[in-house]
Design an enzyme around this catalytic site. Structure first.
Site, PDB file in Angstrom:
ATOM      1  N   ASP A 167       0.819  -1.217   0.000  1.00 51.81           N
ATOM      2  CA  ASP A 167       0.000   0.000   0.000  1.00 51.81           C
ATOM      3  C   ASP A 167       0.853   1.267   0.000  1.00 51.81           C
ATOM      4  O   ASP A 167       0.402   2.334   0.410  1.00 51.81           O
ATOM      5  CB  ASP A 167      -0.969   0.004   1.186  1.00 51.81           C
ATOM      6  CG  ASP A 167      -2.065   1.068   1.046  1.00 51.81           C
ATOM      7  OD1 ASP A 167      -2.418   1.403  -0.101  1.00 51.81           O
ATOM      8  OD2 ASP A 167      -2.550   1.565   2.079  1.00 51.81           O
ATOM      9  N   ASP A 205      -2.299  -5.695  -5.160  1.00 52.09           N
ATOM     10  CA  ASP A 205      -1.689  -4.355  -5.303  1.00 52.09           C
ATOM     11  C   ASP A 205      -0.171  -4.362  -5.426  1.00 52.09           C
ATOM     12  O   ASP A 205       0.428  -3.311  -5.639  1.00 52.09           O
ATOM     13  CB  ASP A 205      -2.055  -3.426  -4.140  1.00 52.09           C
ATOM     14  CG  ASP A 205      -3.536  -3.107  -4.067  1.00 52.09           C
ATOM     15  OD1 ASP A 205      -4.239  -3.343  -5.066  1.00 52.09           O
ATOM     16  OD2 ASP A 205      -3.988  -2.632  -3.023  1.00 52.09           O
ATOM     17  N   ASP A 357     -16.019  -0.847   4.168  1.00 50.72           N
ATOM     18  CA  ASP A 357     -14.841  -0.034   3.870  1.00 50.72           C
ATOM     19  C   ASP A 357     -14.627   1.044   4.934  1.00 50.72           C
ATOM     20  O   ASP A 357     -13.619   1.735   4.906  1.00 50.72           O
ATOM     21  CB  ASP A 357     -15.005   0.650   2.507  1.00 50.72           C
ATOM     22  CG  ASP A 357     -15.148  -0.337   1.368  1.00 50.72           C
ATOM     23  OD1 ASP A 357     -14.651  -1.460   1.493  1.00 50.72           O
ATOM     24  OD2 ASP A 357     -15.773   0.020   0.346  1.00 50.72           O
TER      25      ASP A 357
END
Length: 377
Positions: A167, A205, A357
């Site tokens: 991240d 990611d 979220d």
């Protein structure tokens, strides 16, 4: 702005396992809640399995030394044979018995939303994430999941998520303290894979979000991921390993393919293909088209395919670009290993629907109101 796949992890741990449930201060709308260190901006990770499954001691398989990592994509010892594409696995997907949605269903049988959430979400197989860096316990925890799947003749989906610098140092920062430590953690992860069919969604990611790294840092990360793929497939030849392709609203296919190639994703010794749309909302049709373009640009054997996270993409992405529990979304296609689409190996629920979220519930928690909205839309 591109929204990446995953967010805030690292809650408190118990015996090296991410604590999935917290009895204190929760409402009837939530099933346990991991503590988080910051408010989210990306989609939260599902919890890793609780210690309820029996621990299995497995010794680590031999694997390349960490010192071999600091190279570019490895060259296979012999040319890969041209192979026709095949489906991801022959069996059915595995539903792990410990998850936040199942905890909510078990404890809220009288809730008016129970039947919808139980039948449309809780009964579906979903991925199990390993997001905490706990090298002493990861082998046993992986083995508990893979042995559980093997006992039922089902195919588990595992998500290792411990790459250093994940991240880009944002809300999901954490993971292994360095690439040498990560290499050793992957060795221990691989030791729990067993011998049955298993799908590994390797590090969401880690490639699509690599722009924040320097060229040297990218090369080191990509080499470490290539090594990880080799180690996983050497430990269990029936494991199918997929690499990060982001999603159709992110990097151009050629750019993503170039990074994938550097990370070993075109080599059958490391890879079975790519994954896309983890924790995101892009339509299945858009992802199918995008993934095929990435695979075409990637090259490699015809056996390489793609898996797509369809957990929340039933209505596609919101027009305003909202990423935090956006209204009007719905469940996507149910998880399956039979997609009927060329080069698309599976539709998976990598992100568990209903885990917030951070807007409709506390970040990372299963929130019944959000789950019900997704399941009833």
């Amino acid at each position: 702005m591109v929204v990446a796949a995953s967010l805030v992890v690292l809650a408190g741990t118990v015996a090296g396992v991410l604590a999935a449930f917290d009895d204190g201060g929760r409402t009837s709308d939530e099933a346990g809640s991991p503590e988080v260190s910051a408010s989210p901006r990306l989609a939260p990770l599902p919890a890793v399995p609780t210690p309820s499954a029996p621990a299995i001691t497995v010794s680590a398989p031999p694997s390349p030394s960490p010192s071999a990592r600091r190279t570019t994509t490895p060259t296979p010892s012999k040319p890969a044979k041209k192979r026709e594409h095949r489906t991801a696995a022959a069996g059915r997907l595995y539903r792990h018995p410990d998850s936040q949605v199942l905890e909510w269903v078990r404890s809220h049988s009288g809730d008016a939303r129970h039947a919808v959430i139980a039948s449309r979400i809780a009964e579906q197989p979903a991925a199990v994430w390993f997001a905490d860096y706990s090298p002493d316990t990861v082998t046993d925890r992986v083995a508990a999941v893979t042995s559980g799947g093997a006992a039922l003749g089902r195919v588990p989906v595992l998500v290792p998520y411990a790459i250093p610098g994940r991240d880009c140092g944002g809300h999901s920062q954490g993971g292994a303290p360095g690439l040498d430590a990560y290499d050793a953690w992957i060795d221990r992860f691989a030791a729990g894979l067993g011998s049955g069919e298993v799908i590994v969604v390797l590090e969401p990611d880690s490639l699509a979000q690599a722009e924040c790294l320097s060229a040297g840092e990218r090369a080191d990360r990509f080499a470490s991921l290539a090594r990880a793929g080799r180690v996983l497939k050497a430990a269990n030849p029936r494991a199918r390993v997929y690499f990060d392709a982001g999603h159709s609203g992110w990097n151009a296919p050629g750019k993503q393919a170039a990074w994938l190639r550097q990370a070993g994703a075109a080599s059958p010794e490391s890879s079975d293909g790519i994954f896309s749309n983890v924790s995101n909302f892009h339509t299945t049709a858009d992802e199918v088209a995008y993934d095929r373009r990435v695979l075409d640009a990637l090259g490699g054997p015809a056996s390489l395919g793609a898996v797509i996270d369809t957990s929340r993409n039933g209505n596609g992405p919101p027009a305003d670009g909202e990423w935090c529990d956006p209204a009007g979304r719905k469940l996507g296609r149910t998880p399956t290993l039979s997609t009927g689409e060329a080069r698309i190996d599976a539709y998976l629920w990598v992100k568990l629907p209903g885990e917030s979220d951070g807007c409709k519930g506390r970040p990372g928690t299963f929130t019944a109101s959000y789950a019900y909205d997704l399941a009833s839309s």
